[in-house]
Design a protein around this motif. Structure first.
Motif, PDB file in Angstrom:
ATOM      1  N   THR A   1       0.835  -1.203   0.000  1.00  0.00           N
ATOM      2  CA  THR A   1       0.000   0.000   0.000  1.00  0.00           C
ATOM      3  C   THR A   1       0.866   1.248   0.000  1.00  0.00           C
ATOM      4  O   THR A   1       0.589   2.236  -0.684  1.00  0.00           O
ATOM      5  CB  THR A   1      -0.938  -0.005   1.215  1.00  0.00           C
ATOM      6  OG1 THR A   1      -1.710  -1.200   1.196  1.00  0.00           O
ATOM      7  CG2 THR A   1      -1.863   1.207   1.188  1.00  0.00           C
ATOM      8  N   GLY A   2       1.936   1.239   0.795  1.00  0.00           N
ATOM      9  CA  GLY A   2       2.838   2.390   0.838  1.00  0.00           C
ATOM     10  C   GLY A   2       3.504   2.647  -0.498  1.00  0.00           C
ATOM     11  O   GLY A   2       3.643   3.797  -0.923  1.00  0.00           O
ATOM     12  N   ARG A   3       3.903   1.593  -1.195  1.00  0.00           N
ATOM     13  CA  ARG A   3       4.512   1.770  -2.519  1.00  0.00           C
ATOM     14  C   ARG A   3       3.527   2.401  -3.497  1.00  0.00           C
ATOM     15  O   ARG A   3       3.884   3.271  -4.290  1.00  0.00           O
ATOM     16  CB  ARG A   3       4.977   0.421  -3.060  1.00  0.00           C
ATOM     17  CG  ARG A   3       6.211  -0.140  -2.345  1.00  0.00           C
ATOM     18  CD  ARG A   3       6.506  -1.540  -2.831  1.00  0.00           C
ATOM     19  NE  ARG A   3       7.640  -2.125  -2.123  1.00  0.00           N
ATOM     20  CZ  ARG A   3       7.976  -3.411  -2.201  1.00  0.00           C
ATOM     21  NH1 ARG A   3       7.250  -4.238  -2.945  1.00  0.00           N
ATOM     22  NH2 ARG A   3       9.026  -3.866  -1.536  1.00  0.00           N
ATOM     23  N   ALA A   4       2.281   1.944  -3.452  1.00  0.00           N
ATOM     24  CA  ALA A   4       1.261   2.492  -4.351  1.00  0.00           C
ATOM     25  C   ALA A   4       1.038   3.975  -4.082  1.00  0.00           C
ATOM     26  O   ALA A   4       0.906   4.782  -5.006  1.00  0.00           O
ATOM     27  CB  ALA A   4      -0.052   1.715  -4.194  1.00  0.00           C
ATOM     28  N   LYS A   5       1.005   4.340  -2.783  1.00  0.00           N
ATOM     29  CA  LYS A   5       0.813   5.751  -2.436  1.00  0.00           C
ATOM     30  C   LYS A   5       1.972   6.603  -2.930  1.00  0.00           C
ATOM     31  O   LYS A   5       1.790   7.699  -3.439  1.00  0.00           O
ATOM     32  CB  LYS A   5       0.649   5.899  -0.921  1.00  0.00           C
ATOM     33  CG  LYS A   5      -0.681   5.396  -0.389  1.00  0.00           C
ATOM     34  CD  LYS A   5      -0.771   5.614   1.113  1.00  0.00           C
ATOM     35  CE  LYS A   5      -2.124   5.170   1.656  1.00  0.00           C
ATOM     36  NZ  LYS A   5      -2.215   5.336   3.128  1.00  0.00           N
ATOM     37  N   ARG A   6       3.206   6.072  -2.734  1.00  0.00           N
ATOM     38  CA  ARG A   6       4.364   6.843  -3.191  1.00  0.00           C
ATOM     39  C   ARG A   6       4.372   6.994  -4.707  1.00  0.00           C
ATOM     40  O   ARG A   6       4.745   8.035  -5.243  1.00  0.00           O
ATOM     41  CB  ARG A   6       5.645   6.161  -2.716  1.00  0.00           C
ATOM     42  CG  ARG A   6       5.909   6.316  -1.222  1.00  0.00           C
ATOM     43  CD  ARG A   6       7.335   5.909  -0.878  1.00  0.00           C
ATOM     44  NE  ARG A   6       7.587   4.494  -1.124  1.00  0.00           N
ATOM     45  CZ  ARG A   6       7.346   3.535  -0.232  1.00  0.00           C
ATOM     46  NH1 ARG A   6       6.847   3.832   0.965  1.00  0.00           N
ATOM     47  NH2 ARG A   6       7.598   2.268  -0.526  1.00  0.00           N
ATOM     48  N   ARG A   7       3.959   5.936  -5.430  1.00  0.00           N
ATOM     49  CA  ARG A   7       3.907   6.017  -6.879  1.00  0.00           C
ATOM     50  C   ARG A   7       2.880   7.052  -7.335  1.00  0.00           C
ATOM     51  O   ARG A   7       3.142   7.852  -8.232  1.00  0.00           O
ATOM     52  CB  ARG A   7       3.567   4.652  -7.468  1.00  0.00           C
ATOM     53  CG  ARG A   7       3.640   4.633  -9.002  1.00  0.00           C
ATOM     54  CD  ARG A   7       3.356   3.256  -9.582  1.00  0.00           C
ATOM     55  NE  ARG A   7       1.983   2.843  -9.346  1.00  0.00           N
ATOM     56  CZ  ARG A   7       1.610   1.907  -8.470  1.00  0.00           C
ATOM     57  NH1 ARG A   7       2.522   1.280  -7.746  1.00  0.00           N
ATOM     58  NH2 ARG A   7       0.338   1.593  -8.318  1.00  0.00           N
TER      59      ARG A   7
END
Length: 321
Positions: A7-13
């Motif tokens: 989820t954190g990776r998706a938000k950063r992307r």
């Protein structure tokens, strides 16, 4: 933990994509007085099929339409990143330092949060008689100037460019959008966006003691020929309507050349150009505006009457309409 990490990776992307989009939106081009530059920041409108690329290329490169800047394939980012040792930042370049310009430049530095970098126009822009161009980059404003020999022209061209920066800070039209890759509509969009704005700059220049007619007289002479167009180009309705649009827009400008003189010469090219221009004057009149909202409304009316799929950025909402 694995779910949180994904989820954190998706938000950063998504955050990186939003930041990239914002940087693109900040890059804007405001045209110089003699320019019909085809580079506009636009959404992907490739679903439109505006036909006739060969004839429109002839139009964009014509003298009557007043030719664009350096290269039809050169993006604004290239202008922003091209740095020369001769460039001047935070101060007026040599040969442009008059009391009036120093006062105007001081106002520009007060209003704009970005530094202003002055550089030279080169290559095709010189051969195509472009006098100046202002590009709004993400972290600076680039003002490109032709090597003019006349001191009077130098002073008034740079004043015109500096007033573009002031109008941008006040919220006037910042961008237009056209179907992707359409050079003809890009030229029309440039004419539309500068039609009302250049007239307002003329009035402000006059009030500040400058002579805007020095610039518009050069444009008038270009519009009066001599013309070197193939007959197939002149007979095309799109060519005629764009030439008529420029003729109509010139009615707003301060010039020592009368519109009657230009119409007399233009009618020799094709009578339909003058007829279309007069139709625009009859239906729209000569509408004066002094604030972003009224100028945006006037430009929209002109766009709607021309009937082209061109989007204008609303200065109040920042959305394309």
């Amino acid at each position: 933990r694995l779910t949180r990490r994904c989820t954190g990776r998706a938000k950063r992307r998504r955050a990186a994509e939003r930041a990239a989009t914002l940087r693109k939106k900040r890059t804007r081009i405001v045209e110089a007085p003699l320019s019909n530059h085809p580079y506009q920041q636009s959404p992907d409108c490739s679903r439109y099929d505006w036909r006739g690329p060969t004839i429109w290329m002839l139009l964009v490169l014509s003298v009557l339409a007043v030719v664009p800047g350096e290269s039809l394939a050169r993006p604004p980012e290239a202008i922003c990143s091209a740095v020369s040792p001769d460039d001047t930042s935070h101060k007026l370049p040599e040969g442009y330092r008059t009391k009036r310009l120093e006062k105007l430049f001081k106002e520009v530095k007060t209003r704009s949060r970005h530094k202003v970098r002055f550089t030279k126009l080169r290559g095709e822009a010189i051969r195509e008689k472009l006098m100046g161009r202002t590009t709004f980059c993400s972290d600076e404003i680039v003002v490109q100037l032709a090597p003019l020999t006349s001191k009077e022209q130098r002073e008034n061209v740079i004043a015109h460019e500096l007033f573009h920066i002031i109008l941008q800070s006040e919220g006037f039209i910042r961008a237009t959008a056209v179907p992707k890759g359409d050079l003809f509509l890009s030229a029309v969009a440039s004419t539309l966006s500068s039609c009302v704005e250049d007239a307002l700059i003329d009035r402000r220049m006059k009030a500040a003691g400058f002579r805007p007619e020095v610039i518009s007289d050069v444009q008038a002479k270009e519009m009066m020929g001599p013309y070197r167009f193939p007959d197939s180009t002149v007979q095309d309705e799109g060519f005629q309507k764009h030439a008529a649009l420029r003729l109509y827009c010139f009615c707003f400008r301060m010039s020592r050349v009368s519109i009657a003189e230009i119409e007399a010469r233009t009618s020799q090219l094709h009578p339909a150009i003058v007829r279309h221009a007069r139709e625009l004057r009859d239906r729209l009149g000569i509408r004066r505006c002094d604030d972003p909202t009224s100028c945006f409304d006037n430009t929209k009316r002109l766009r709607d009457l021309m009937g082209y799929p061109i989007w204008l950025e609303n200065p109040l909402t920042g959305k394309f309409e």
